[in-house]
Enzyme design. Structure first.
Site: not given
Length: 448
Positions: A152, A176, A245
């Site tokens: 992330s 991601d 996610h």
């Protein structure tokens, strides 16, 4: 909890406490936290017990071997302040796979806040901190042996670090990469392919928390890159905001031990991939289609020549996530065009694998070869029987029949000289919603 650990101090074996990832709570996030970066070292000598590293003196860490590759793990936004539940497993899998230094970048102070944009602002500061350590490592470490795994916001931290080092680090894996705060930004304000010698990215939540556009030399889109199987579909379900996610991390962890490999297919779109239009991978020659995750580095040279590649694949809803892909060709002899869906099952050695081809209504025409991609939930090493069911989904019309002149199945996963070749069956009548089981025979066509 404090664990005893073995460590070398000269020739003496000593015992000292483990340093652990910062454990905060929602209260810290509500108040807000000031940035503090802690670097935790793990090696095969201390695989489950972290050592807090200094940015100025490496001589105090005899377990750190600068001649070995070093992998950094960098987490993302932590709105509740808790440690990532995947961190220990990822660290352990990496050390089992290869004798390396693993450095966990703990910036929970700075990531634990309800103000997401404050965490975004901290990403460059974290990158500067990591850069300082790597600059110190350069006295004995090769930048090309450094691998950064960023989750992330951690993906962009990896990118900023790589940019600080003029793109000379060996590899960045972006799991991601975060979208909010980075969408529409110029390459210097986010991760991009120039930040390392090789950049691979995995997208699993591009419609909410992740980044939609390609960022690396190869960008993998699991199940299209958005909704992941097994994750909640509505906001009223638990884990809705983070399931898709963080699936990227679990897919990568699955790839490390190489027992469950997800073959991916470069394609212009997920739709074309599902339609079976991108199953040859001829551009990769004998290397074949690239594998997701840890081992994609084996395709580095070819991918660098391709400049930027988007690759698609499907997964199961839980580990083992890898699926087995087949190409299925169907020729019918119905006079009229038939529309519908197929469910195919493979049987062998007491096991059963299933693939449902229902992403759209299939169009079957007389004497026309219809090519399909079938992703099976498990691998059947040697197929003994095949079951097929035809359905239309229309309960108001009379039941239809699909008259199959020929059905062919080819396993797209390379398995060596003893692999089972393409399988065929001729003259099969499918009545709607009735499963038909048959024993396939080797196909006669040598060029299939």
């Amino acid at each position: 909890v404090i664990y005893a650990k073995a460590c070398w101090a000269g020739a003496l074996l000593c015992s000292e406490k483990c340093d652990e990832f910062t454990d905060l709570n929602l209260g810290h996030s509500i108040i807000g936290t000031s940035l503090k970066v802690r670097l935790l070292l793990y090696t095969r000598l201390n695989g489950t017990c972290g050592t807090l590293m200094s940015h100025t003196d490496l001589s105090a860490y005899p377990q750190f071997n600068a001649s070995k590759p070093t992998t950094f793990i960098i987490h993302g936004y932590r709105p509740t302040g808790s440690p990532p539940n995947w961190l220990n497993k990822l660290t352990e899998r990496l050390l089992v796979r290869k004798d390396i230094n693993v450095i966990v970048v703990d910036w929970n102070y700075g990531a634990a806040t309800l103000k997401y944009w404050e965490a975004v602002k901290n990403t460059r500061k974290v990158a500067s901190n990591i850069t300082a350590l790597i600059n110190m490592l350069q006295h004995g470490a090769d930048l090309s042996s450094i691998h950064m795994i960023g989750v992330s916001l951690g993906a962009h931290i990896s990118g900023f670090t790589g940019a600080n080092l003029k793109g000379e680090i060996g590899r960045i894996t972006a799991l991601d990469p975060a979208g909010p705060g980075f969408k529409g930004k110029n390459p210097e304000d986010r991760l991009d392919s120039s930040d390392a010698q090789f950049v691979d990215a995995l997208h699993t939540d591009m419609d909410l928390l992740g980044f939609r556009e390609p960022l690396g030399h190869i960008d993998f889109y699991a199940n299209g890159g958005a909704d992941q199987p097994g994750c909640p579909k509505t906001i009223f379900s638990g884990q809705y905001f983070k399931c898709d996610h963080r699936r990227s991390v679990f897919l990568f962890i699955d790839s490390i031990n190489a027992t469950c490999t997800s073959r991916t297919y470069p394609c212009s779109s997920y739709k074309d991939f599902l339609d079976g239009k991108c199953l040859t991978c001829s551009q990769f020659g004998n290397a074949g289609c690239p594998i997701l995750g840890y081992d994609v580095i084996k395709w580095k040279d070819i991918l660098l020549e391709q400049n930027q590649t988007k690759a698609y694949f499907r997964t199961n809803e839980k580990s083992p996530y890898c699926m087995t892909n087949y190409r299925i060709d169907v020729v019918i002899w119905n006079k009229d065009v038939q529309w519908g869906y197929l469910t195919v099952k493979l049987h062998g050695n007491g096991k059963q694998a299933q693939a449902t081809i229902d992403h759209k209504s299939l169009n079957f025409k007389k004497f026309t070869d219809t090519e399909l991609l079938a992703a099976f939930d498990k691998d059947i090493q040697w197929v003994e029987k095949v079951s097929v069911k035809f359905s239309t989904g229309n309960v108001l019309q009379p039941k239809r029949k699909l008259r199959i002149l020929r059905i062919r199945l080819k396993n797209l996963e390379p398995k060596g000289n003893k692999a089972q070749g393409p399988l065929c069956r001729y003259d099969v009548l499918l009545e709607e919603n009735k499963e038909v089981t048959f024993r396939p025979i080797p196909c006669e066509e040598s060029n299939f």
